[in-house]
Design a protein around this motif. Sequence first.
Motif, mmCIF file in Angstrom:
data_model
loop_
_atom_site.group_PDB
_atom_site.id
_atom_site.type_symbol
_atom_site.label_atom_id
_atom_site.label_comp_id
_atom_site.label_asym_id
_atom_site.label_seq_id
_atom_site.Cartn_x
_atom_site.Cartn_y
_atom_site.Cartn_z
ATOM 1 N N ASP A 70 46.987 22.917 36.910
ATOM 2 C CA ASP A 70 47.312 24.031 36.683
ATOM 3 C C ASP A 70 45.996 24.494 36.662
ATOM 4 O OD1 ASP A 70 45.871 22.737 34.466
ATOM 5 O OD2 ASP A 70 46.022 24.670 33.176
ATOM 6 N N VAL A 71 45.186 24.283 37.861
ATOM 7 C CA VAL A 71 43.796 24.738 38.483
ATOM 8 C C VAL A 71 43.861 26.360 39.527
ATOM 9 C CG1 VAL A 71 41.546 24.090 39.803
ATOM 10 C CG2 VAL A 71 42.701 22.168 38.976
ATOM 11 N N VAL A 72 43.120 26.794 39.411
ATOM 12 C CA VAL A 72 43.713 27.380 39.696
ATOM 13 C C VAL A 72 42.056 28.071 41.165
ATOM 14 C CG1 VAL A 72 42.443 30.425 40.507
ATOM 15 C CG2 VAL A 72 43.863 29.643 37.929
ATOM 16 N N ILE A 73 42.200 28.829 41.964
ATOM 17 C CA ILE A 73 41.495 28.673 43.521
ATOM 18 C C ILE A 73 40.651 29.836 43.206
ATOM 19 C CG2 ILE A 73 41.186 28.227 45.440
ATOM 20 C CD1 ILE A 73 42.841 25.781 45.476
ATOM 21 N N ILE A 74 39.350 30.375 43.134
ATOM 22 C CA ILE A 74 38.533 31.516 43.601
ATOM 23 C C ILE A 74 37.498 30.940 44.791
ATOM 24 C CG2 ILE A 74 37.585 33.737 42.919
ATOM 25 C CD1 ILE A 74 38.859 33.597 40.192
ATOM 26 N N PRO A 75 37.276 31.665 45.935
ATOM 27 C CA PRO A 75 36.071 30.690 46.312
ATOM 28 C C PRO A 75 35.522 31.655 46.113
ATOM 29 C CG PRO A 75 38.196 33.091 47.673
ATOM 30 C CD PRO A 75 38.581 31.961 46.058
ATOM 31 N N SER A 76 33.941 31.203 46.791
ATOM 32 C CA SER A 76 32.723 32.359 46.352
ATOM 33 C C SER A 76 33.077 33.532 46.911
ATOM 34 C CB SER A 76 31.796 30.972 46.432
ATOM 35 O OG SER A 76 31.853 30.251 46.231
ATOM 36 N N CYS A 77 32.579 34.560 45.757
ATOM 37 C CA CYS A 77 32.398 35.799 46.941
ATOM 38 C C CYS A 77 31.316 36.310 47.815
ATOM 39 C CB CYS A 77 33.653 36.872 46.130
ATOM 40 S SG CYS A 77 35.516 36.210 45.281
ATOM 41 N N VAL A 78 31.470 37.347 48.476
ATOM 42 C CA VAL A 78 30.604 37.993 48.222
ATOM 43 C C VAL A 78 30.649 40.079 47.968
ATOM 44 C CG1 VAL A 78 29.295 36.581 49.828
ATOM 45 C CG2 VAL A 78 30.429 38.687 50.861
ATOM 46 N N ASN A 79 29.872 40.714 47.761
ATOM 47 C CA ASN A 79 29.874 42.020 47.603
ATOM 48 C C ASN A 79 29.627 42.701 48.947
ATOM 49 O OD1 ASN A 79 31.219 44.675 47.249
ATOM 50 N ND2 ASN A 79 28.879 45.006 46.186
ATOM 51 N N PRO A 80 29.824 42.791 50.413
ATOM 52 C CA PRO A 80 29.841 43.420 51.681
ATOM 53 C C PRO A 80 28.410 44.667 51.510
ATOM 54 C CG PRO A 80 31.595 42.597 51.852
ATOM 55 C CD PRO A 80 31.762 42.264 50.462
ATOM 56 N N PRO A 81 29.027 45.440 50.582
ATOM 57 C CA PRO A 81 28.115 46.773 50.569
ATOM 58 C C PRO A 81 26.494 46.504 49.780
ATOM 59 C CG PRO A 81 29.959 47.430 49.219
ATOM 60 C CD PRO A 81 29.882 46.312 49.110
ATOM 61 N N ASP A 82 26.460 45.174 49.662
ATOM 62 C CA ASP A 82 24.985 44.400 48.964
ATOM 63 C C ASP A 82 24.369 44.036 50.633
ATOM 64 O OD1 ASP A 82 25.569 44.625 46.059
ATOM 65 O OD2 ASP A 82 26.077 43.196 45.909
ATOM 66 N N TYR A 83 25.114 43.889 51.770
ATOM 67 C CA TYR A 83 23.902 43.774 52.982
ATOM 68 C C TYR A 83 23.952 44.467 53.883
ATOM 69 C CZ TYR A 83 24.804 39.288 51.081
ATOM 70 O OH TYR A 83 25.070 37.698 50.217
ATOM 71 N N VAL A 84 23.228 44.500 54.804
ATOM 72 C CA VAL A 84 22.635 45.935 55.335
ATOM 73 C C VAL A 84 23.740 45.421 56.862
ATOM 74 C CG1 VAL A 84 21.579 46.442 57.037
ATOM 75 C CG2 VAL A 84 20.917 46.945 54.749
ATOM 76 N N PRO A 85 24.652 45.585 57.203
ATOM 77 C CA PRO A 85 25.434 45.191 58.592
ATOM 78 C C PRO A 85 24.434 45.346 60.032
ATOM 79 C CG PRO A 85 26.256 47.617 58.181
ATOM 80 C CD PRO A 85 25.157 46.947 57.027
#
Length: 350
Positions: free
Chosen positions: A157-172
């Motif tokens: 029963d292993v759950v996969i959740i990728p490492s995530c980012v919050n795009p608003p934290d990055y200046v595009p």
Amino acid sequence: MATKDGNPLVTVATYGVTGGSARVRIHDWLHFLDIEAVHHDYLGGGENGLRSIIRGLPRLVHAELNLRRLAREVKTSTLLLSREASPFSNGGLESSLLTGASRSIYDFDDAIFDTHARGPRKLWNKAKVWSAAITAADVVIAGNEYLAEHAAKLRADVVIIPSCVNPPDYVPKSDYALAEVPTLVWMGSPATEPYLQQITEPLLAVHSERSIRLLVVSAGSRSLGELDKIVERVAWSPQSFGSVLAQADIGIMPLDDSLYARGKCAYKLLQYGASGLPTVGSPVGANRGVLEAMGGRYATTKQDWEQALLDLIASEDADRSALGKHARDVISEKYSFDHWAGVWRSSTGI
């Protein structure tokens, strides 16, 4: 703030908020969801190298005693453990913490089961820590499919959740015109800087044909050998990481095709994409899927790296802009905290 079952939340990691895994897999999630917790982070630093341990020797004794006390007191709490509790454990401590909690979650984002320690550290087997934590936790979260496949050998029963980012934290990135000297960027920890040296030859070959600068955003300061002639170092900081990437033209993420590297979660590529950068990376582990989704370039051989970088540098500004903007859209849609928040909350019960 209590968890869904009304219990207080306790987190345990061997690194503090400046350590990559603890920051990305614990602190960033709790900050994004505005969840309070009591944190236990061993010595509180970004790494536990020999020098750090020697400098923190008095605090080390306190940390070990504190973790054992916590194992006795955590029975009314929800426990979220990242990787390991102590660098001086063979799994017994992690098992005690996880089985002692009212609800326990074990999260890992590296191939800890394939870690090969040297010298005295061989006394503390990371694979034993990993397997003990996998079997003891109520919930196991893996950072990618490769890691989950290995954990599935011990439980289903292993759950996969990728490492995530919050795009608003990055200046595009907004200007894709190249300066006279284009800038490549690599962001990471001192421990992963050796991956850069594996592509020394193609980077210098590109530099000989078209002068380039390599921006290395890291807490490290060691020499990168022949690459030093093109390297400009910028110290990683929580205040500036979101803006420094947009100053570059191309993000790079080299890896070797080792079992350990296959467990990497492509976090650098996610950060480059959130900043709107065209990317070149090794198609190893999670990198392959992220590169495919973002339209990034694969590079396996030295010739691949040289050609991919030269092609991007020679491409039209509009083409690099399209790649960068597509990458940012993909990150928002597939790898953001916002996209995965529901899965994370339902899996952890937090």
